[in-house]
Scaffold this motif. Structure first.
Motif, PDB file in Angstrom:
ATOM      1  N   GLY A  15      10.492   4.447  -5.820  1.00 35.75           N
ATOM      2  CA  GLY A  15      10.447   4.566  -7.277  1.00 35.75           C
ATOM      3  C   GLY A  15       9.310   3.766  -7.876  1.00 35.75           C
ATOM      4  N   LEU A  16       9.080   2.557  -7.354  1.00 30.58           N
ATOM      5  CA  LEU A  16       7.991   1.729  -7.864  1.00 30.58           C
ATOM      6  C   LEU A  16       6.644   2.383  -7.570  1.00 30.58           C
ATOM      7  N   ALA A  17       6.493   2.927  -6.361  1.00 33.70           N
ATOM      8  CA  ALA A  17       5.240   3.602  -5.999  1.00 33.70           C
ATOM      9  C   ALA A  17       5.008   4.827  -6.876  1.00 33.70           C
ATOM     10  N   ALA A  18       6.078   5.589  -7.139  1.00 30.73           N
ATOM     11  CA  ALA A  18       5.957   6.775  -7.993  1.00 30.73           C
ATOM     12  C   ALA A  18       5.531   6.375  -9.400  1.00 30.73           C
ATOM     13  N   ALA A  19       6.102   5.283  -9.918  1.00 35.83           N
ATOM     14  CA  ALA A  19       5.743   4.824 -11.259  1.00 35.83           C
ATOM     15  C   ALA A  19       4.264   4.454 -11.332  1.00 35.83           C
ATOM     16  N   VAL A  20       3.765   3.767 -10.299  1.00 41.47           N
ATOM     17  CA  VAL A  20       2.343   3.382 -10.261  1.00 41.47           C
ATOM     18  C   VAL A  20       1.457   4.623 -10.206  1.00 41.47           C
ATOM     19  N   ILE A  21       1.848   5.593  -9.387  1.00 39.19           N
ATOM     20  CA  ILE A  21       1.067   6.835  -9.276  1.00 39.19           C
ATOM     21  C   ILE A  21       1.009   7.570 -10.611  1.00 39.19           C
ATOM     22  N   PHE A  22       2.150   7.647 -11.297  1.00 39.34           N
ATOM     23  CA  PHE A  22       2.180   8.319 -12.600  1.00 39.34           C
ATOM     24  C   PHE A  22       1.327   7.574 -13.631  1.00 39.34           C
ATOM     25  N   LEU A  23       1.375   6.231 -13.584  1.00 41.13           N
ATOM     26  CA  LEU A  23       0.574   5.444 -14.519  1.00 41.13           C
ATOM     27  C   LEU A  23      -0.923   5.640 -14.264  1.00 41.13           C
TER      28      LEU A  23
END
Length: 368
Positions: free
Chosen positions: A77-85
């Motif tokens: 989830g943290l990696a996905a959030a960074v990718i989206f940002l």
């Protein structure tokens, strides 16, 4: 032996009532504007109603999934959030609105990655604080890694730019660390080092500097930078004690900017008066108190940190928005949880409430 109890019905009832009330207020505050802009006065009502229905389904699912399940997905989830940002910063991928790239557009809907990042940060901190609680007093092993992760999220948010969400993440992270037992000297040092950066981020950017000046003296430029807060005050003043009646507000008629999003609480004040404002504020306060109680009674460290983080995230978002529309805080562009129009905010908030309710259902180990 582990025992189960019922979900916290107080929080469940509060959230359902606030969400349904939010749908009504979105329609009340947007129908005239929607009719002029989209030739459909029900445009925002239909979309918010769909978001609410989907959000209730997500909340119901999260209520029945053991909260420990999400711990396995923390890093993903943290990696996905960074990718989206990062994605919103790519020209042609992120949607640029008003000079800010904060949305990812998809057919029929959009996503605001900042809302996902707030949730991902809370889940990450809850997981890591429970796992590394014995190292929290060490600056190098326990405190610095958190600052690096939080700093990465803050940097990406400031590039959008989205100072409001960055401040929320920073305050929630530092508060969770404080409650977990981090040394106060570490937290104060970080806060002091952040002050010059915050000063430059505000005073060296023209529109942010004008917002601060408008907060200090909105009458200095009443038709430009001070316009929002003066119209908001007018809405509360017109509402008086009992309000003008649901749907009867005047400030939403192209006087109050963003009436269905950031300043929906002003519409509540005009149409339902001081009593309506007091009731909504009290509901959020009760939500926070019940959420803290759930955190205190959670069966493990992960549940305690997660329940507190989710409660604080929602509660702080609500009271910052209320502070802004009342002129107690500078304009930040943050939605009022559960009430303001917006799919990403509503869906992530209802998911967070579902997880919180699942924690409320758990109890510690008791003797048979």
């Amino acid at each position: 032996m582990a025992t189960r109890r019922e979900f916290d019905t107080t929080i469940l009832l509060l959230v359902v009532v606030l969400t349904c009330f939010g749908v009504v207020m979105v329609y009340s505050s947007s129908s005239i504007m929607a009719a002029k802009r989209f030739n459909d006065g029900f445009f925002f009502l239909k979309r918010q109603g769909l978001y609410a229905a989907a959000g209730f389904l997500i909340m119901a699912a999260a209520m029945h999934i053991d909260y420990r399940f999400w711990r396995r997905l923390t890093l993903l989830g943290l990696a996905a959030a960074v990718i989206f940002l990062i994605a919103v910063l790519i020209p042609g991928v992120g949607a640029n609105v008003g000079g800010a790239s904060r949305w990812l557009r998809f057919p029929g809907f959009s996503v605001q990655p900042a809302e996902l990042a707030k949730l991902a940060m809370v889940f990450y901190l809850a997981h890591s604080l429970a796992r590394k609680k014995d190292k929290l007093h060490s600056f190098k092993l326990g405190f610095l890694p958190y600052m690096l992760v939080v700093g990465c999220l803050l940097g990406l948010l400031l590039l959008q730019p989205d100072l409001g969400s960055a401040i929320v993440i920073a305050v929630v992270a530092l508060t969770m660390l404080l409650v977990a037992g981090a040394r106060l000297s570490y937290l104060l040092s970080v806060a002091l080092m952040a002050l010059p950066v915050l000063y430059l981020a505000i005073m060296q950017v023209d529109y942010r500097r004008r917002r601060i000046l408008a907060f200090l003296d909105p009458w200095d430029d009443p038709f430009n930078t001070g316009f929002q807060i003066l119209q908001s005050w007018t809405a509360f003043g017109l509402g008086g004690l009992l309000g003008k009646g649901l749907g009867e507000g005047q400030q939403k008629l192209f006087y109050l900017p963003e009436a269905h999003t950031d300043f929906i609480f002003s519409v509540v004040g005009e149409e339902l008066g001081f009593i309506g404002v007091l009731v909504v504020t009290a509901m959020f306060l009760v939500f926070c108190l019940r959420g803290i109680r759930i955190a205190q009674q959670a069966p493990d460290d992960y549940g305690r940190h997660l329940a507190f983080g989710l409660t604080f995230l929602i509660g702080m978002g609500a009271f910052i928005n209320m502070g802004v529309v009342l002129g107690l805080l500078p304009t930040k562009g943050l939605a009022l949880p559960l009430l303001s129009y917006g799919g990403t905010s509503l869906l992530t908030t209802l998911f967070a409430v579902g997880v919180l309710l699942n924690i409320s259902r758990q109890t510690g180990e008791v003797k048979a």
